[in-house]
Design an enzyme around this catalytic site. Sequence first.
Site, PDB file in Angstrom:
ATOM      1  N   ASP A  57       0.830  -1.204   0.000  1.00 39.23           N
ATOM      2  CA  ASP A  57       0.000   0.000   0.000  1.00 39.23           C
ATOM      3  C   ASP A  57       0.871   1.264   0.000  1.00 39.23           C
ATOM      4  OD1 ASP A  57      -2.649   1.396   0.527  1.00 39.23           O
ATOM      5  OD2 ASP A  57      -1.522   2.056   2.285  1.00 39.23           O
ATOM      6  N   TYR A  62       3.358   9.874   0.517  1.00 39.62           N
ATOM      7  CA  TYR A  62       4.213   9.312   1.576  1.00 39.62           C
ATOM      8  C   TYR A  62       5.669   9.722   1.357  1.00 39.62           C
ATOM      9  CZ  TYR A  62       0.204   6.436   2.963  1.00 39.62           C
ATOM     10  OH  TYR A  62      -1.040   6.000   3.363  1.00 39.62           O
ATOM     11  N   HIS A 133      -7.754   9.016  -1.746  1.00 40.87           N
ATOM     12  CA  HIS A 133      -7.173   9.021  -0.399  1.00 40.87           C
ATOM     13  C   HIS A 133      -8.131   9.550   0.675  1.00 40.87           C
ATOM     14  CE1 HIS A 133      -2.935   9.283   1.586  1.00 40.87           C
ATOM     15  NE2 HIS A 133      -3.813   8.804   2.424  1.00 40.87           N
ATOM     16  N   ARG A 134      -8.817  10.643   0.362  1.00 40.04           N
ATOM     17  CA  ARG A 134      -9.793  11.216   1.299  1.00 40.04           C
ATOM     18  C   ARG A 134     -10.909  11.858   0.501  1.00 40.04           C
ATOM     19  NH1 ARG A 134      -9.158  11.619   6.630  1.00 40.04           N
ATOM     20  NH2 ARG A 134      -7.187  10.883   7.451  1.00 40.04           N
ATOM     21  N   ASN A 164     -11.078   6.393   3.808  1.00 38.18           N
ATOM     22  CA  ASN A 164     -11.665   7.378   4.733  1.00 38.18           C
ATOM     23  C   ASN A 164     -13.016   7.900   4.254  1.00 38.18           C
ATOM     24  OD1 ASN A 164      -9.254   7.377   6.449  1.00 38.18           O
ATOM     25  ND2 ASN A 164      -8.280   8.431   4.735  1.00 38.18           N
ATOM     26  N   GLN A 185     -10.355   1.912   2.749  1.00 43.00           N
ATOM     27  CA  GLN A 185      -9.307   1.857   3.772  1.00 43.00           C
ATOM     28  C   GLN A 185      -9.582   2.923   4.829  1.00 43.00           C
ATOM     29  OE1 GLN A 185      -4.750   3.051   3.715  1.00 43.00           O
ATOM     30  NE2 GLN A 185      -4.994   1.128   2.624  1.00 43.00           N
ATOM     31  N   LEU A 236      -1.538  -1.122  13.881  1.00 47.19           N
ATOM     32  CA  LEU A 236      -0.674  -1.377  15.051  1.00 47.19           C
ATOM     33  C   LEU A 236      -0.818  -0.253  16.065  1.00 47.19           C
ATOM     34  CD1 LEU A 236       2.521  -2.596  13.117  1.00 47.19           C
ATOM     35  CD2 LEU A 236       0.736  -4.002  14.182  1.00 47.19           C
ATOM     36  N   ARG A 290       9.933  -6.536  13.226  1.00 47.56           N
ATOM     37  CA  ARG A 290       8.526  -6.353  13.648  1.00 47.56           C
ATOM     38  C   ARG A 290       7.566  -6.827  12.561  1.00 47.56           C
ATOM     39  NH1 ARG A 290       9.403  -0.636  15.943  1.00 47.56           N
ATOM     40  NH2 ARG A 290      10.161  -1.176  18.004  1.00 47.56           N
TER      41      ARG A 290
END
Length: 320
Positions: A57, A62, A133-134, A164, A185, A236, A290
């Site tokens: 993703d 980003y 995205h939004r 969103n 998402q 998370l 992780r």
Amino acid sequence: MPAALPLRTHVTDASPLVYGCMALGGDWSGGPITEADVAQAHAAVEAALEIGITLFDHADIYRRGKAETVFGEVLRRNPALRAKLRLQSKCGIRFADDDHVGRYDLSAAYIEASVDGILQRLGVERLDILLLHRPDALMEPAEIAHAFGRLKAAGKVSHLGVSNMHAGQMRWLQTALDEPIVVNQLELSLAKLDAIDVGTTFNDPQAATRPGGIAWAGTLEYAQQHGMQLQAWGSLAQGRFNDPAASPAAQAVHDIAQAHGTTPNAVLLAWLLRHPAGIQAVIGTGNADRIRACGDATRLTLSREEWYRLYVTARGQALP
Ligand SMILES: NC(=O)c1ccc[n+]([C@@H]2O[C@H](COP(=O)([O-])OP(=O)(O)OC[C@H]3O[C@@H](n4cnc5c(N)ncnc54)[C@H](OP(=O)(O)O)[C@@H]3O)[C@@H](O)[C@H]2O)c1
């Protein structure tokens, strides 16, 4: 009982985990990527593949494009990886700068130009899934459908999803589209419970104590009814349950992790995966160890008791 709709279709992935690439690419300066950034991104991709993840993703914003650039560099240096993974990215958010106030833009021209930038940075010809995205206050479904139609016809994007957005927005957008919206998402975790709380507190005074929460009404149900894949970002909880002393909920996460011989992160993810909507959890840690440890979540099924213990403790108030 009628047959259940396919929740996790061939469009997304068989894995309930998605790797979120926001941590890749170094700082947010927009400057060049470094060798250390490439090494970190490569290690993250390999760790994700090791635990069965194949959907990655992204978003154009980003690290100001550097997450996609570094990912593209990893693919360029390791061409065999391309066939092993699927790519999802997002557009529609514009940063504030000298020319623009920070805002959303789902105009056809902006969507199409954004996709060209995404493909160029990733070094690929096609995105498997493009997410809006939004929600943009000025969005027009017909215009978005037109842009998607052109991108699809040009072979640049296979499927369209959103992020969103609440049920009403998805329903409205869907009226103009010939194809189903395949993904929504949302932020959803033990630290962000609105989408679940709006269902459990409906018809109760508690609903009024959660301002804005009502906007989520029907969002999970809409996705399930239409066989749409839900994805949880912030799965998370951005590390907020890492310290058991931080809150009673963090303590509960640690207790349950200990009982199952696993990590708190795996419990946070298992809590999402236990929901019947078939949620995919988008994990955003940039740390390869992780990432590997998150694989435990796919082998862990929480009991109802454990699920509700985590939910009620995290919300900090008894259910009505
Ligand atoms: N659609 C949207 O609007 C939207 C918004 C935000 C994000 N996303 C997507 O969702 C993905 C995940 O979201 P996210 O990054 O906000 O949330 P996340 O996966 O909940 O959290 C990742 C962050 O938590 C830290 N972390 C995780 N476990 C930790 C632990 N045990 N101890 C200490 N720190 C820990 C990570 O640090 P380390 O890297 O050091 O492990 C990282 O900074 C992103 O990569 C992106 O793809 C989507």
